[in-house]
Write an enzyme that holds these catalytic residues in place. Sequence first.
Site, PDB file in Angstrom:
ATOM      1  N   GLU A  34       0.882  -1.164   0.000  1.00  9.94           N
ATOM      2  CA  GLU A  34       0.000   0.000   0.000  1.00  9.94           C
ATOM      3  C   GLU A  34       0.924   1.220   0.000  1.00  9.94           C
ATOM      4  O   GLU A  34       1.784   1.349   0.869  1.00  9.94           O
ATOM      5  CB  GLU A  34      -0.851  -0.024   1.283  1.00  9.94           C
ATOM      6  CG  GLU A  34      -1.896   1.047   1.308  1.00  9.94           C
ATOM      7  CD  GLU A  34      -2.703   1.029   2.613  1.00  9.94           C
ATOM      8  OE1 GLU A  34      -2.643   0.047   3.365  1.00  9.94           O
ATOM      9  OE2 GLU A  34      -3.386   2.044   2.868  1.00  9.94           O
ATOM     10  N   ARG A 260       4.940 -12.804   9.761  1.00  9.41           N
ATOM     11  CA  ARG A 260       5.676 -11.596   9.428  1.00  9.41           C
ATOM     12  C   ARG A 260       6.989 -11.549  10.188  1.00  9.41           C
ATOM     13  O   ARG A 260       7.174 -12.231  11.187  1.00  9.41           O
ATOM     14  CB  ARG A 260       4.835 -10.343   9.653  1.00  9.41           C
ATOM     15  CG  ARG A 260       4.368 -10.089  11.057  1.00  9.41           C
ATOM     16  CD  ARG A 260       3.228  -9.075  11.087  1.00  9.41           C
ATOM     17  NE  ARG A 260       3.655  -7.722  10.760  1.00  9.41           N
ATOM     18  CZ  ARG A 260       3.100  -6.971   9.800  1.00  9.41           C
ATOM     19  NH1 ARG A 260       2.119  -7.440   9.077  1.00  9.41           N
ATOM     20  NH2 ARG A 260       3.502  -5.758   9.593  1.00  9.41           N
ATOM     21  N   LYS A 270       4.435   1.098   9.372  1.00 12.68           N
ATOM     22  CA  LYS A 270       4.558   2.340   8.614  1.00 12.68           C
ATOM     23  C   LYS A 270       3.963   3.511   9.382  1.00 12.68           C
ATOM     24  O   LYS A 270       4.462   4.623   9.315  1.00 12.68           O
ATOM     25  CB  LYS A 270       3.887   2.194   7.249  1.00 12.68           C
ATOM     26  CG  LYS A 270       4.749   1.411   6.267  1.00 12.68           C
ATOM     27  CD  LYS A 270       4.117   1.350   4.893  1.00 12.68           C
ATOM     28  CE  LYS A 270       3.110   0.232   4.844  1.00 12.68           C
ATOM     29  NZ  LYS A 270       2.565   0.008   3.502  1.00 12.68           N
TER      30      LYS A 270
HETATM   31  P1  ATP Z   1       2.699  -2.002   8.004  1.00 15.70           P
HETATM   32  O1  ATP Z   1       2.101  -2.814   9.091  1.00 15.70           O
HETATM   33  O2  ATP Z   1       4.131  -1.687   8.212  1.00 15.70           O
HETATM   34  O3  ATP Z   1       1.895  -0.799   7.643  1.00 15.70           O
HETATM   35  P2  ATP Z   1       1.496  -3.407   5.880  1.00 15.70           P
HETATM   36  O4  ATP Z   1       1.332  -4.868   6.001  1.00 15.70           O
HETATM   37  O5  ATP Z   1       0.326  -2.540   6.097  1.00 15.70           O
HETATM   38  O6  ATP Z   1       2.717  -2.958   6.764  1.00 15.70           O
HETATM   39  P3  ATP Z   1       1.640  -3.340   3.051  1.00 15.70           P
HETATM   40  O7  ATP Z   1       2.116  -2.243   2.214  1.00 15.70           O
HETATM   41  O8  ATP Z   1       0.199  -3.656   3.042  1.00 15.70           O
HETATM   42  O9  ATP Z   1       2.132  -3.024   4.519  1.00 15.70           O
HETATM   43  O10 ATP Z   1       2.510  -4.647   2.805  1.00 15.70           O
HETATM   44  C1  ATP Z   1       2.847  -5.187   1.572  1.00 15.70           C
HETATM   45  C2  ATP Z   1       3.169  -6.631   1.769  1.00 15.70           C
HETATM   46  O11 ATP Z   1       4.253  -6.775   2.688  1.00 15.70           O
HETATM   47  C3  ATP Z   1       1.997  -7.378   2.346  1.00 15.70           C
HETATM   48  O12 ATP Z   1       1.829  -8.593   1.645  1.00 15.70           O
HETATM   49  C4  ATP Z   1       2.386  -7.604   3.770  1.00 15.70           C
HETATM   50  O13 ATP Z   1       1.824  -8.781   4.268  1.00 15.70           O
HETATM   51  C5  ATP Z   1       3.910  -7.689   3.696  1.00 15.70           C
HETATM   52  N1  ATP Z   1       4.538  -7.299   4.960  1.00 15.70           N
HETATM   53  C6  ATP Z   1       4.325  -6.162   5.671  1.00 15.70           C
HETATM   54  N2  ATP Z   1       5.025  -6.176   6.807  1.00 15.70           N
HETATM   55  C7  ATP Z   1       5.708  -7.345   6.838  1.00 15.70           C
HETATM   56  C8  ATP Z   1       6.617  -7.964   7.766  1.00 15.70           C
HETATM   57  N3  ATP Z   1       6.963  -7.368   8.907  1.00 15.70           N
HETATM   58  N4  ATP Z   1       7.116  -9.175   7.453  1.00 15.70           N
HETATM   59  C9  ATP Z   1       6.789  -9.772   6.298  1.00 15.70           C
HETATM   60  N5  ATP Z   1       5.948  -9.263   5.391  1.00 15.70           N
HETATM   61  C10 ATP Z   1       5.405  -8.065   5.646  1.00 15.70           C
HETATM   62 MG    MG Z   2      -1.353  -1.809   5.590  1.00 16.64          MG
END
Ligand code: ATP
Ligand code: MG
Length: 559
Positions: A34, A260, A270
């Site tokens: 995102e 994760r 983020k």
């Molecule tokens: P955040 O919690 O930091 O905002 P998010 O999951 O909302 O992260 P996205 O941009 O939606 O961030 O993530 C893109 C991809 O990266 C998704 O498939 C998500 O599952 C994966 N991802 C995010 N954080 C992690 C992590 N700590 N370890 C492994 N994969 C991750």
């Molecule tokens: Mg997110």
Amino acid sequence: MEERPLNFLEKIIEDDLKNNRVPGGKIVTRFPPEPNGYLHIGHIKSIVINFGLAEKYGGKCHLRLDDTNPAKEETEYIDSIKEDIKWLGYSWGNDEYYASDYYDKLYEIAINLIKEGKAYVDSLSAEEMKEYRGTLTEGGKESPDRNRPIEENLRLFEEMREGKYPEGKYTLRAKIDMQSPNINLRDPALYRIKYAEHPRTGKKWCIYPMYDFTHPISDAIEGITHSICTLEFEDHRPAYDWATSIDGIEFTPHQYEFARLNISYLLMSKRKLLYLVNNNFVTGWDDPRMPTISGVRRRGYSPESMKDFVTRVGVAKVESMVDYALMEFCVREDLNKRAKRLMAVLDPVELVIDNYPEGKVEYFEAVDNPEDENSKTHMIPFSKHLYIEREDFMETPVKGYHRLYIGNEVRLKYAYYVKATSVEKDENGKITVIHATYDPESRGGTTPDGRKVKGTSHWVDASSALKVEVRQYDKLFKSEVPGAKTGNYLDDLNPDSLIVLNDAYVEEEAKNVKLGEYLQFIRNGYYILDKDTTEDHLVFNRTCTLKDSWSKEKAKMGL
Ligand code: ATP
Ligand code: MG
């Protein structure tokens, strides 16, 4: 490459390939960030899994920007995401997609659902909806609007799109099952009203599709064979499967979840990282203390070491916390093999070799990298006036101190044996100059009589060395789980996470260092040139120290 057992995703893919469950035998994965912030180390894991699996099995990986939340998304983030993936060495080719590409298609699907009686326009407020939803142990309650006639639903949904209603007035919901044991199947919202300009679709829409509706359908449209995400989406899988089995959707992708990546001392959300940026706790998303990809790149971590790190951590189905020391271990392992060695004195004190001729300069050849058989070399100037580290001299040596003190002889790396004779001090008693004599027969670090010395010091030639700025970075947070004690991660900020040294000297060869070149300042740590460097002001960032706490820990654990 080291042999390792297949992880659960590799097993699934190999099984699917073997049983001809993959169209054309080509797997298709996607990395779906995102664009609401910069990518962090956790994302590296997801990138390595998705792009890595596609690479391994001869398939491809799409880059899909999940831009369904227009209020928070910015083009700057999209650019940084692309740069970071490229830095890791991956390419999505022409397969760059945006969830917003599918808005028309999603709208059409929503209309069809309404026509089939499978979706309705609900006027419950967000709060009421929550109340009606029920709990994990109790079923939900049907909304009074659930049986609204199809014609009315069509009209209201159309009017929602035309902007006739304020935000929150209506929602389009799927009609699934308010008694489902899975809350995500209790008539999930498909569309909400939102008056926001979208970076790509502008003002075309004032209704936006929800994640659980958009994501699976985007996967289906793109023909994603293996839709891999993190564990928090496990409970959403039934909603995923519902969406991909809607009439008219031809391709059925499947979702798989992995744990994760969490690393001690680091925050990887983020939202929290944005807070640190917006409130100037750091200088930006690429501050070298940030756990963002752009931060660690600027800090001097190599992409190879980061890929090695996430590979060592492995792909699991249960959450765990990975030791920060393991990450640094991977960084050191890689940098040790490739970093160019330079001598730098970070806390200088002058060393004058009294019996060395004034004005004479001689050069010593130094190997750029002793770990590399084919390493190049460079020349290091030596003269009567040098700098050494203040801590490499002690006026009154403590027991076991083998470095320089009056009457003691040490080796100056690559050069000569020197023996300290006296010191000069300023009015505060601080040593300003150390006087020494050298043994002309010890050139290169050995003597004809074979006498040994215990200490070796690094040094720089005072007149040719470059005065530089050195940024000594350390962890941004001082506790393993920032905020664990007080509930506020700001309480755990490390006040010493950056110490700037403005009186540091690097040997003349520093003139040839390029941006992005990995360096080791002998005995001091790994360093890299910072982008703040100008022609007459070099700035170096400390990547990490040379100390390896991970190996010690491993030894303790008997590994
Ligand atoms: P955040 O919690 O930091 O905002 P998010 O999951 O909302 O992260 P996205 O941009 O939606 O961030 O993530 C893109 C991809 O990266 C998704 O498939 C998500 O599952 C994966 N991802 C995010 N954080 C992690 C992590 N700590 N370890 C492994 N994969 C991750
Ligand atoms: Mg997110």
